[in-house]
Design a protein around this motif. Structure first.
Motif, PDB file in Angstrom:
ATOM      1  N   GLU A   1      53.196  45.051  -2.158  1.00  0.00           N
ATOM      2  CA  GLU A   1      53.764  45.806  -2.780  1.00  0.00           C
ATOM      3  C   GLU A   1      54.371  47.492  -1.583  1.00  0.00           C
ATOM      4  OE1 GLU A   1      51.890  49.294  -6.276  1.00  0.00           O
ATOM      5  OE2 GLU A   1      50.512  47.639  -5.342  1.00  0.00           O
ATOM      6  N   LEU A   2      54.976  48.156  -2.454  1.00  0.00           N
ATOM      7  CA  LEU A   2      55.940  49.509  -2.380  1.00  0.00           C
ATOM      8  C   LEU A   2      55.850  49.836  -3.559  1.00  0.00           C
ATOM      9  CD1 LEU A   2      58.714  48.923  -0.285  1.00  0.00           C
ATOM     10  CD2 LEU A   2      57.124  49.281   0.725  1.00  0.00           C
ATOM     11  N   LEU A   3      54.829  51.337  -2.785  1.00  0.00           N
ATOM     12  CA  LEU A   3      54.920  51.999  -4.108  1.00  0.00           C
ATOM     13  C   LEU A   3      55.034  53.808  -3.696  1.00  0.00           C
ATOM     14  CD1 LEU A   3      52.591  52.550  -6.591  1.00  0.00           C
ATOM     15  CD2 LEU A   3      50.933  54.321  -5.060  1.00  0.00           C
ATOM     16  N   PHE A   4      56.326  54.079  -4.716  1.00  0.00           N
ATOM     17  CA  PHE A   4      56.612  55.280  -4.585  1.00  0.00           C
ATOM     18  C   PHE A   4      56.408  56.120  -5.900  1.00  0.00           C
ATOM     19  CE2 PHE A   4      60.869  57.490  -6.336  1.00  0.00           C
ATOM     20  CZ  PHE A   4      60.838  58.472  -5.300  1.00  0.00           C
ATOM     21  N   ILE A   5      56.205  57.198  -5.548  1.00  0.00           N
ATOM     22  CA  ILE A   5      55.343  58.596  -5.832  1.00  0.00           C
ATOM     23  C   ILE A   5      56.877  59.111  -6.376  1.00  0.00           C
ATOM     24  CG2 ILE A   5      54.079  60.657  -5.719  1.00  0.00           C
ATOM     25  CD1 ILE A   5      52.785  57.408  -5.506  1.00  0.00           C
ATOM     26  N   ILE A   6      56.979  59.200  -7.849  1.00  0.00           N
ATOM     27  CA  ILE A   6      57.776  59.731  -8.916  1.00  0.00           C
ATOM     28  C   ILE A   6      57.337  61.331  -9.019  1.00  0.00           C
ATOM     29  CG2 ILE A   6      59.486  59.906 -10.424  1.00  0.00           C
ATOM     30  CD1 ILE A   6      58.763  57.360 -10.923  1.00  0.00           C
ATOM     31  N   GLU A   7      56.096  61.543  -9.605  1.00  0.00           N
ATOM     32  CA  GLU A   7      55.800  62.453  -9.517  1.00  0.00           C
ATOM     33  C   GLU A   7      54.416  62.844  -9.503  1.00  0.00           C
ATOM     34  OE1 GLU A   7      56.662  66.593 -10.258  1.00  0.00           O
ATOM     35  OE2 GLU A   7      57.771  65.346 -10.987  1.00  0.00           O
ATOM     36  N   GLY A   8      52.943  63.595  -8.390  1.00  0.00           N
ATOM     37  CA  GLY A   8      52.102  64.536  -8.455  1.00  0.00           C
ATOM     38  C   GLY A   8      51.692  63.554  -7.428  1.00  0.00           C
ATOM     39  N   THR A   9      50.567  64.288  -6.833  1.00  0.00           N
ATOM     40  CA  THR A   9      49.898  63.355  -6.058  1.00  0.00           C
ATOM     41  C   THR A   9      48.765  62.719  -5.570  1.00  0.00           C
ATOM     42  OG1 THR A   9      50.398  65.924  -4.668  1.00  0.00           O
ATOM     43  CG2 THR A   9      48.715  64.727  -3.768  1.00  0.00           C
ATOM     44  N   LEU A  10      48.781  61.318  -5.107  1.00  0.00           N
ATOM     45  CA  LEU A  10      47.798  59.980  -5.408  1.00  0.00           C
ATOM     46  C   LEU A  10      46.807  60.554  -4.073  1.00  0.00           C
ATOM     47  CD1 LEU A  10      47.361  58.393  -7.615  1.00  0.00           C
ATOM     48  CD2 LEU A  10      48.863  56.134  -6.350  1.00  0.00           C
ATOM     49  N   ASP A  11      45.918  59.612  -4.708  1.00  0.00           N
ATOM     50  CA  ASP A  11      45.032  58.721  -2.747  1.00  0.00           C
ATOM     51  C   ASP A  11      45.169  57.015  -3.005  1.00  0.00           C
ATOM     52  OD1 ASP A  11      44.239  61.643  -1.664  1.00  0.00           O
ATOM     53  OD2 ASP A  11      42.886  62.066  -3.692  1.00  0.00           O
ATOM     54  N   VAL A  12      45.616  56.883  -2.029  1.00  0.00           N
ATOM     55  CA  VAL A  12      45.525  56.015  -1.525  1.00  0.00           C
ATOM     56  C   VAL A  12      44.423  55.017  -0.900  1.00  0.00           C
ATOM     57  CG1 VAL A  12      47.329  55.471  -3.191  1.00  0.00           C
ATOM     58  CG2 VAL A  12      47.811  55.913  -0.657  1.00  0.00           C
ATOM     59  N   GLY A  13      44.797  53.712  -0.678  1.00  0.00           N
ATOM     60  CA  GLY A  13      43.541  53.514   0.113  1.00  0.00           C
ATOM     61  C   GLY A  13      43.070  51.188   0.303  1.00  0.00           C
ATOM     62  N   LEU A  14      43.577  50.641   1.379  1.00  0.00           N
ATOM     63  CA  LEU A  14      43.900  49.325   1.712  1.00  0.00           C
ATOM     64  C   LEU A  14      42.738  49.012   2.418  1.00  0.00           C
ATOM     65  CD1 LEU A  14      45.475  48.211   4.687  1.00  0.00           C
ATOM     66  CD2 LEU A  14      47.288  49.364   3.094  1.00  0.00           C
TER      67      LEU A  14
ATOM     68  N   ASN B   1      45.275  57.183   2.598  1.00  0.00           N
ATOM     69  CA  ASN B   1      46.248  58.614   2.841  1.00  0.00           C
ATOM     70  C   ASN B   1      46.160  59.007   1.381  1.00  0.00           C
ATOM     71  OD1 ASN B   1      48.047  60.550   3.949  1.00  0.00           O
ATOM     72  ND2 ASN B   1      49.465  58.844   4.119  1.00  0.00           N
ATOM     73  N   THR B   2      47.171  60.679   0.998  1.00  0.00           N
ATOM     74  CA  THR B   2      47.568  60.866   0.104  1.00  0.00           C
ATOM     75  C   THR B   2      48.900  60.795  -0.098  1.00  0.00           C
ATOM     76  OG1 THR B   2      45.176  62.528   0.415  1.00  0.00           O
ATOM     77  CG2 THR B   2      46.814  63.263  -1.517  1.00  0.00           C
ATOM     78  N   LEU B   3      49.300  60.667  -0.788  1.00  0.00           N
ATOM     79  CA  LEU B   3      50.542  60.083  -1.244  1.00  0.00           C
ATOM     80  C   LEU B   3      51.649  61.664  -2.258  1.00  0.00           C
ATOM     81  CD1 LEU B   3      51.127  56.905  -1.609  1.00  0.00           C
ATOM     82  CD2 LEU B   3      51.118  57.681   0.177  1.00  0.00           C
ATOM     83  N   TYR B   4      52.813  61.683  -1.627  1.00  0.00           N
ATOM     84  CA  TYR B   4      52.997  63.316  -2.251  1.00  0.00           C
ATOM     85  C   TYR B   4      54.328  62.332  -2.856  1.00  0.00           C
ATOM     86  CZ  TYR B   4      49.765  66.193  -0.111  1.00  0.00           C
ATOM     87  OH  TYR B   4      48.068  66.444   0.700  1.00  0.00           O
ATOM     88  N   LYS B   5      55.284  63.733  -4.362  1.00  0.00           N
ATOM     89  CA  LYS B   5      56.360  62.895  -4.403  1.00  0.00           C
ATOM     90  C   LYS B   5      57.366  62.384  -4.130  1.00  0.00           C
ATOM     91  CE  LYS B   5      59.452  64.898  -7.813  1.00  0.00           C
ATOM     92  NZ  LYS B   5      60.298  66.649  -8.370  1.00  0.00           N
ATOM     93  N   GLY B   6      57.906  61.652  -3.758  1.00  0.00           N
ATOM     94  CA  GLY B   6      58.707  61.163  -2.568  1.00  0.00           C
ATOM     95  C   GLY B   6      58.116  60.479  -1.455  1.00  0.00           C
ATOM     96  N   ASP B   7      56.995  60.244  -2.085  1.00  0.00           N
ATOM     97  CA  ASP B   7      56.346  59.598  -0.828  1.00  0.00           C
ATOM     98  C   ASP B   7      56.204  57.845  -1.265  1.00  0.00           C
ATOM     99  OD1 ASP B   7      56.360  61.260   1.153  1.00  0.00           O
ATOM    100  OD2 ASP B   7      53.819  61.351   0.817  1.00  0.00           O
ATOM    101  N   ILE B   8      56.043  56.344  -0.345  1.00  0.00           N
ATOM    102  CA  ILE B   8      56.346  55.489  -0.793  1.00  0.00           C
ATOM    103  C   ILE B   8      54.805  54.637   0.654  1.00  0.00           C
ATOM    104  CG2 ILE B   8      56.770  53.133  -0.286  1.00  0.00           C
ATOM    105  CD1 ILE B   8      60.197  55.134   0.077  1.00  0.00           C
ATOM    106  N   PHE B   9      54.150  54.016   0.471  1.00  0.00           N
ATOM    107  CA  PHE B   9      52.847  53.488   0.586  1.00  0.00           C
ATOM    108  C   PHE B   9      53.822  52.386   0.620  1.00  0.00           C
ATOM    109  CE2 PHE B   9      49.037  51.869   1.249  1.00  0.00           C
ATOM    110  CZ  PHE B   9      48.464  53.001   2.381  1.00  0.00           C
TER     111      PHE B   9
ATOM    112  N   LEU C   1      56.115  54.091  -8.907  1.00  0.00           N
ATOM    113  CA  LEU C   1      57.249  52.595  -9.237  1.00  0.00           C
ATOM    114  C   LEU C   1      56.299  52.201  -8.156  1.00  0.00           C
ATOM    115  CD1 LEU C   1      58.786  52.051 -11.512  1.00  0.00           C
ATOM    116  CD2 LEU C   1      60.837  52.529  -9.791  1.00  0.00           C
ATOM    117  N   GLY C   2      56.164  50.855  -8.576  1.00  0.00           N
ATOM    118  CA  GLY C   2      55.791  49.783  -7.904  1.00  0.00           C
ATOM    119  C   GLY C   2      56.801  48.812  -7.713  1.00  0.00           C
TER     120      GLY C   2
END
Length: 208
Positions: A114-127, A137-145, A167-168
């Motif tokens: 999965e590639l996760l793209f942040i459209i809006e907001g701030t998201l904390d993710v982990g694997l 990591n903490t993702l911001y608008k425009g980041d991809i994880f 968007l995933g």
């Protein structure tokens, strides 16, 4: 010397075949034509609507739920209108909406990265990888994880006021979903059983 060369060549062939099989098993079956025509549909009747999914249009998050709203467009979802055009293409998508304080609990996708793209907001993710190492990591608008196929991962919106939209994209037309909480605690028969794990002490549901 001849036997040594023959053995080395045989070993190289074996490794090459093994790597090829691993590569084939790691993705959706390869199409040998432009696209897959579903059973019961005449190829001559297919137009641009076949390659279009409206599954992610005008989706509203469930603000009453503590969990993220995940809307998927793939070979089997949504159930009423699955995206049949992706059959054999090895791709699919999902819209993830995180109202304030919501979480996408630990889960895996057994058949796709999965590639996760942040459209809006701030998201904390982990694997968590297969050595039990946690990556966050903490993702911001425009980041991809990137969440590698099969690895346990999660996402949390720790913002108390703003909704996160992401968007995933998946490397499979049906990446699959295994939710760990459901898998561990909502099976048809209990997993956490003293006989199963041969635990020495189980006190009031707490495992020591």
């Amino acid at each position: 010397m001849g036997r040594l060369l023959h053995s080395s060549f045989a070993l190289l062939v074996f490794i090459a075949v093994a790597l090829t099989l691993q590569s084939v098993q790691a993705s959706d079956p390869e199409l040998t034509k432009d696209f897959q025509v579903p059973a019961g549909i005449n190829a001559a009747d297919i137009d641009g609507t076949f390659f279009t999914s409206e599954a992610l249009r005008n989706v509203m998050p469930n603000v009453a739920s503590p969990f993220a709203t995940v809307t998927t467009a793939n070979l089997v979802a949504p159930a009423k209108a699955p995206f049949l055009a992706v059959d054999g293409l090895g791709v699919s998508m999902a819209l993830l909406q995180f109202p304030p304080g919501t979480v996408n609990p630990p889960h895996t996708h057994p058949r796709g990265t999965e590639l996760l793209f942040i459209i809006e907001g701030t998201l904390d993710v982990g694997l968590v990888d297969t050595t039990n190492k946690l990556f966050t990591n903490t993702l911001y608008k425009g980041d991809i994880f990137a969440f590698p196929k099969g690895l346990v991962h999660f996402q949390i919106n720790n913002d108390k006021y703003k909704t996160v939209t992401a968007l995933g994209a998946f490397s499979s037309s049906n990446a699959g979903l295994v939710r760990l909480p459901n898998t561990l605690f909502n099976t048809s028969a209990p997993i956490f059983d003293k006989a199963t794990f041969r635990l020495e002490t189980v006190v009031e549901g707490r495992i020591w």
